[in-house]
Write a protein that holds these residues in place. Structure first.
Motif, PDB file in Angstrom:
ATOM      1  N   SER A  94       0.829  -1.215   0.000  1.00 31.43           N
ATOM      2  CA  SER A  94       0.000   0.000   0.000  1.00 31.43           C
ATOM      3  C   SER A  94       0.860   1.260   0.000  1.00 31.43           C
ATOM      4  O   SER A  94       1.978   1.280   0.513  1.00 31.43           O
ATOM      5  CB  SER A  94      -0.891   0.035   1.246  1.00 31.43           C
ATOM      6  OG  SER A  94      -1.797  -1.029   1.232  1.00 31.43           O
ATOM      7  N   VAL A  95       0.257   2.317  -0.564  1.00 31.08           N
ATOM      8  CA  VAL A  95       0.860   3.647  -0.499  1.00 31.08           C
ATOM      9  C   VAL A  95      -0.060   4.472   0.397  1.00 31.08           C
ATOM     10  O   VAL A  95      -1.260   4.581   0.135  1.00 31.08           O
ATOM     11  CB  VAL A  95       0.936   4.281  -1.905  1.00 31.08           C
ATOM     12  CG1 VAL A  95       1.495   5.707  -1.821  1.00 31.08           C
ATOM     13  CG2 VAL A  95       1.783   3.415  -2.834  1.00 31.08           C
ATOM     14  N   LEU A  96       0.497   5.035   1.439  1.00 27.06           N
ATOM     15  CA  LEU A  96      -0.323   5.860   2.337  1.00 27.06           C
ATOM     16  C   LEU A  96      -0.423   7.256   1.750  1.00 27.06           C
ATOM     17  O   LEU A  96       0.555   7.801   1.244  1.00 27.06           O
ATOM     18  CB  LEU A  96       0.309   5.932   3.725  1.00 27.06           C
ATOM     19  CG  LEU A  96       0.681   4.595   4.371  1.00 27.06           C
ATOM     20  CD1 LEU A  96       1.340   4.825   5.731  1.00 27.06           C
ATOM     21  CD2 LEU A  96      -0.543   3.704   4.509  1.00 27.06           C
ATOM     22  N   VAL A  97      -1.637   7.832   1.832  1.00 27.28           N
ATOM     23  CA  VAL A  97      -1.807   9.197   1.345  1.00 27.28           C
ATOM     24  C   VAL A  97      -2.654   9.958   2.356  1.00 27.28           C
ATOM     25  O   VAL A  97      -3.578   9.408   2.944  1.00 27.28           O
ATOM     26  CB  VAL A  97      -2.407   9.205  -0.099  1.00 27.28           C
ATOM     27  CG1 VAL A  97      -3.669   8.414  -0.192  1.00 27.28           C
ATOM     28  CG2 VAL A  97      -2.649  10.611  -0.597  1.00 27.28           C
ATOM     29  N   GLU A  98      -2.274  11.181   2.635  1.00 24.00           N
ATOM     30  CA  GLU A  98      -3.015  11.956   3.642  1.00 24.00           C
ATOM     31  C   GLU A  98      -2.929  13.438   3.334  1.00 24.00           C
ATOM     32  O   GLU A  98      -1.946  13.912   2.761  1.00 24.00           O
ATOM     33  CB  GLU A  98      -2.436  11.666   5.031  1.00 24.00           C
ATOM     34  CG  GLU A  98      -3.202  12.242   6.206  1.00 24.00           C
ATOM     35  CD  GLU A  98      -4.659  11.797   6.304  1.00 24.00           C
ATOM     36  OE1 GLU A  98      -5.523  12.578   5.863  1.00 24.00           O
ATOM     37  OE2 GLU A  98      -4.943  10.676   6.800  1.00 24.00           O
ATOM     38  N   SER A  99      -3.988  14.141   3.724  1.00 22.08           N
ATOM     39  CA  SER A  99      -3.988  15.591   3.631  1.00 22.08           C
ATOM     40  C   SER A  99      -3.546  16.124   4.992  1.00 22.08           C
ATOM     41  O   SER A  99      -4.180  15.848   5.995  1.00 22.08           O
ATOM     42  CB  SER A  99      -5.413  16.057   3.330  1.00 22.08           C
ATOM     43  OG  SER A  99      -5.646  17.317   3.898  1.00 22.08           O
ATOM     44  N   SER A 100      -2.470  16.865   4.996  1.00 21.77           N
ATOM     45  CA  SER A 100      -2.017  17.433   6.278  1.00 21.77           C
ATOM     46  C   SER A 100      -1.180  18.659   6.010  1.00 21.77           C
ATOM     47  O   SER A 100      -0.381  18.679   5.083  1.00 21.77           O
ATOM     48  CB  SER A 100      -1.178  16.415   7.041  1.00 21.77           C
ATOM     49  OG  SER A 100      -0.546  17.044   8.136  1.00 21.77           O
TER      50      SER A 100
END
Ligand SMILES: Cc1ncc(COP(=O)(O)O)c(C=O)c1O
Length: 330
Positions: A62-68
């Motif tokens: 998996s590739v983690l993706v987040e808005s921060s």
């Protein structure tokens, strides 16, 4: 002294500052920065990722993706490096330049969103960018700090129990509201314990989280331009809205005593000081500090940045005379 092998394993939950020397009354500040991500967000990041791994939502590829715009991005970059995932962090131009460099230094990738959303902020645009990345790439996983219950559960399991262990008869707990993970977790824990403590949520003027009108905000961490899914006012005793000018002044006051804290700490403490003014001296109050001020040297602690956004707010850094300090500490 703890000995750790993985960066994520250092979680310090028992450091408090007695702020009598600054505020002239008892108020304990729970410091959440003493870990390798430098902020309270390590707890939420770890809890969300552990849960996603357990449930199989995140797998080895998996590739983690987040808005921060800050601390969660740094915490996830650290966790991704520690556990061997790729990480994409979606930020906007208001993010502190240091955030980008820290994420990239730990091997994370940064996507910069520059389009303002319909509210005049960037949060909506950042979330859209995350959704688009996930739609286009089936291996991308969004942990979604705004809606993920593991965000608040981290504080239900760790932050609040640690606080109650240290201060079993605490009367007031002041907690800043961003995603409201810290607030919801601590408030639910105290409610389930039937604890007498009142939970006071602190939000920034200009935030819409508790129904206020959207307005300009400059200090990252607290406040939203879009109501977070996690928030539930029913578990909070009171909400105090705090303007940022007093928050900036509070940070500078603390710095004058050698405590360099982040802007959200200043906001929470400015609100707590105001709130406690009319209460007896013997109430036990605790506030939560999400991070330190070294992340904000180019903003909150930069004189021209402050002068431009908060004209007239600067005062010379005031050192307490030695005899005054000695009086405080006898
Ligand atoms: C500096 C800072 N303060 C406060 C908060 C708010 O914490 P929460 O999202 O748990 O409400 C955050 C969250 O990112 C933060 O980075």
């Amino acid at each position: 002294m703890p000995i750790v092998t993985a960066a994520e394993d250092l979680v310090v939950d028992d450091v408090y500052v007695d702020l009598r020397s600054v505020l002239g009354r008892e108020l304990y500040l729970k410091c959440e920065n003493f870990n390798f991500a430098g902020s309270v967000k390590l707890k939420a990041a770890r809890s969300m990722l552990d849960d996603a791994e357990r449930s199989g939502v995140v797998t080895a590829d998996s590739v983690l993706v987040e808005s921060s715009s800050g601390n969660l991005g740094i915490a996830l970059a650290m966790l991704a490096a520690s556990r061997g995932y790729r990480f994409v962090c979606v930020i906007d131009p208001r993010a502190n330049p240091g955030v980008r460099r820290m994420v990239e230094s730990m091997g994370g990738e940064v996507v910069l969103v520059t389009q303002l959303d319909e509210t005049g902020g960037y949060l909506g645009s950042r979330i859209r960018a995350v959704q688009e990345l996930c739609e286009a790439n089936p291996d991308h996983v969004w942990l979604n700090q705004y809606a993920n219950p593991e965000n608040w559960r981290a504080h239900y399991r760790h932050t609040a129990p640690a606080l109650v262990r240290q201060f079993p008869s605490v009367d007031y707990v002041f907690i800043g509201a961003g995603t409201t993970g810290t607030l919801m977790g601590c408030a639910r824990y105290l409610r389930d314990l039937a604890h007498k403590a009142k939970v006071i949520a602190v939000d920034t003027v200009g935030s819409v989280t508790f129904g206020g009108a959207a307005g300009p905000r400059f200090l990252p961490g607290l406040g939203t331009s879009r109501r977070p899914e996690l928030v539930d006012e029913a578990v909070v005793d009171e909400v105090v809205m705090q303007d940022e000018r007093a928050a900036v002044r509070m940070c500078h006051r603390l710095a004058g005593r050698g405590f360099l804290f982040g802007g959200s700490t200043g906001t929470v403490l400015a609100a707590a000081e105001r709130y406690l003014k009319d209460l007896p001296d013997d109430v036990t109050a605790v506030a939560i500090s999400p991070d330190l001020g070294d992340r904000y040297l180019d903003t909150l602690y930069d004189r021209s940045w402050v002068e431009e956004r908060f004209p007239g707010c600067l005062s010379p850094l005031r050192r307490a005379p030695r005899h005054e300090l000695q009086k405080t500490f006898v």
